[in-house]
Scaffold this motif. Structure first.
Motif, short mmCIF file in Angstrom:
data_model
loop_
_atom_site.label_atom_id
_atom_site.label_comp_id
_atom_site.label_asym_id
_atom_site.label_seq_id
_atom_site.Cartn_x
_atom_site.Cartn_y
_atom_site.Cartn_z
N PHE A 68 14.44 25.88 19.84
CA PHE A 68 15.16 27.15 19.85
C PHE A 68 16.66 26.93 19.73
N LYS A 69 17.19 25.98 20.49
CA LYS A 69 18.64 25.72 20.43
C LYS A 69 19.05 25.20 19.05
N GLU A 70 18.20 24.35 18.45
CA GLU A 70 18.49 23.85 17.11
C GLU A 70 18.53 25.00 16.10
N LEU A 71 17.55 25.88 16.19
CA LEU A 71 17.46 27.00 15.24
C LEU A 71 18.57 28.02 15.46
N LYS A 72 18.98 28.17 16.68
CA LYS A 72 20.06 29.12 16.99
C LYS A 72 21.36 28.73 16.30
N GLU A 73 21.54 27.43 16.03
CA GLU A 73 22.74 26.94 15.36
C GLU A 73 22.88 27.50 13.94
N TYR A 74 21.77 27.94 13.35
CA TYR A 74 21.83 28.54 12.01
C TYR A 74 22.44 29.95 12.03
N LYS A 75 22.58 30.51 13.24
CA LYS A 75 23.08 31.87 13.41
C LYS A 75 22.27 32.87 12.58
N PRO A 76 20.96 32.94 12.86
CA PRO A 76 20.09 33.80 12.07
C PRO A 76 20.29 35.28 12.41
N ASP A 77 19.86 36.12 11.48
CA ASP A 77 19.86 37.57 11.72
C ASP A 77 18.49 38.05 12.19
N TYR A 78 17.43 37.37 11.74
CA TYR A 78 16.08 37.79 12.05
C TYR A 78 15.18 36.57 12.26
N ILE A 79 14.09 36.79 13.01
CA ILE A 79 13.07 35.76 13.22
C ILE A 79 11.73 36.33 12.76
N ALA A 80 11.09 35.64 11.83
CA ALA A 80 9.78 36.05 11.33
C ALA A 80 8.75 35.02 11.78
N ASP A 81 7.93 35.40 12.74
CA ASP A 81 6.88 34.51 13.24
C ASP A 81 5.62 34.75 12.41
N LEU A 82 5.35 33.85 11.46
CA LEU A 82 4.18 33.98 10.59
C LEU A 82 3.00 33.14 11.08
N HIS A 83 3.07 32.75 12.32
CA HIS A 83 1.97 31.95 12.89
C HIS A 83 1.26 32.67 14.03
N ASN A 84 2.04 33.19 14.96
CA ASN A 84 1.48 33.89 16.13
C ASN A 84 0.52 32.98 16.89
#
Length: 339
Positions: free
Chosen positions: A73-89
């Motif tokens: 999560f911390k690694e991905l937060k560095e991208y400064k995303p606008d949205y999160i699409a969980d295609l796995h659930n």
């Protein structure tokens, strides 16, 4: 530039389907960048899609357990995303999505349609009708995030370079046929005896070049046995990486595959596929993107399907569902397409 983090950790075929959807998404949204989070092996599926970056998931070490997922999560937060699409659930993706929700990000999660799939596969009182394709379920996640998306459900030919090792056979005038005869679950695999009959027929015709895909050391040994026994039959297992396999598949006239990743790889590069179905059924929504229902080889029986993933047996009057399919039925389908 809007930025979306997309999570889909496994399995190979499902990740390949995500790539097919992202190809069309990026054609329709040129102001968007996507960070796809998945296992390192699957990065090859996304190499040729514009404005897509790949972030490696390492579930066995770096991203193992709750602490590892928080690190992800911390690694991905560095991208400064606008949205999160969980295609796995699944549990991992939901945990990562939960961290993002707590941090105030907009998160949308895939609806897997579990109830409809249970109704389709239960032993009694099946509701046997086509369910929403998995690719449309993926697309709906983006729509819920505010991104319009219309999927064509058509094969788009991907023109790629021929690997040097196979320059001769892939440049010949013969018909190029790929065969992916293996799958993760045995209830989805046509018997090796029947598959060898199919290969023997193709080798006897002198108009085909045959390429065998997929598997580990055990499957490699089987494929090498076929390639040494029959002319114009080539084993690709263990000789090419995933990106090179896609290169080869893009030059085929036809792929023959179980309900497995071979079918979805064919879809990704725009190659027509004859798919073979036993315990599973294309109604569950996992037919390869852009492939046609008429190209599915199956024998209808009231007990089919028994499962979505092919991990359960499917007894059809004392015969396993996949065993209802004859080598001759597959050969006749090939002849209609190629001869």
């Amino acid at each position: 530039m809007k930025r979306i983090i997309v999570t889909r950790f496994s399995a190979m075929g499902d990740v390949a389907m995500v790539a097919s959807v992202l190809k069309e998404f990026q054609q329709q949204h040129e102001d968007t960048e996507i960070i796809i989070v998945s296992r390192k092996l699957f990065s090859a599926f996304f190499e040729r899609i514009p404005r897509v970056r790949f972030h490696i998931l390492d579930p066995n070490y770096k991203h193992r357990g709750l602490t590892g997922l928080y690190l992800l999560f911390k690694e991905l937060k560095e991208y400064k995303p606008d949205y999160i699409a969980d295609l796995h659930n699944n549990l991992r993706s939901r945990v990562v999505g939960f961290f993002f929700k707590l941090a105030g990000f907009k998160v949308q999660v895939l609806d897997k349609g579990r109830q409809e799939k249970t109704a389709l596969t239960r032993p009694k009182n099946k509701i046997k009708s086509p369910l929403t394709p998995t690719t449309e379920r993926y697309a709906e996640v983006f729509r819920q995030l505010g991104f319009p998306l219309i999927l064509s459900h058509k094969l788009q030919k991907d023109y790629r370079l021929i690997p040097t090792k196979l320059l001769g056979p892939l440049s010949s005038d013969q018909k190029k046929i790929g065969i992916a005869p293996f799958a993760q679950h045995r209830y989805k695999v046509l018997s090796l005896e029947k598959m060898e009959k199919i290969i023997a027929y193709l080798a006897s015709r002198d108009i085909y070049e045959v390429f065998i895909f997929g598997g580990g050391e055990k499957e490699k040994a089987v494929a090498e046995g076929w390639s040494s026994k029959y002319p114009h039959v080539y084993n690709t297992i263990g000789s090419f990486n995933l990106s090179q396999e896609l290169d080869i598949i893009s030059h085929l006239d036809l792929m023959i595959s179980m309900d497995s990743s071979g079918m979805h790889m064919a879809s990704l590069v725009g190659t027509r596929c004859l798919s073979i179905w036993g315990a599973t059924h294309p109604y569950a929504g996992f037919l390869g993107y852009g492939q046609q229902y008429e190209d599915c080889i199956q024998v209808e029986h009231p007990n089919r399907p028994s499962s979505v993933y092919g991990n359960k047996p499917c007894d059809c009057d004392g015969v396993e569902a996949i065993d209802l399919i004859s080598a001759e039925a597959v050969i006749e389908k090939i002849k209609k397409v190629c001869e």
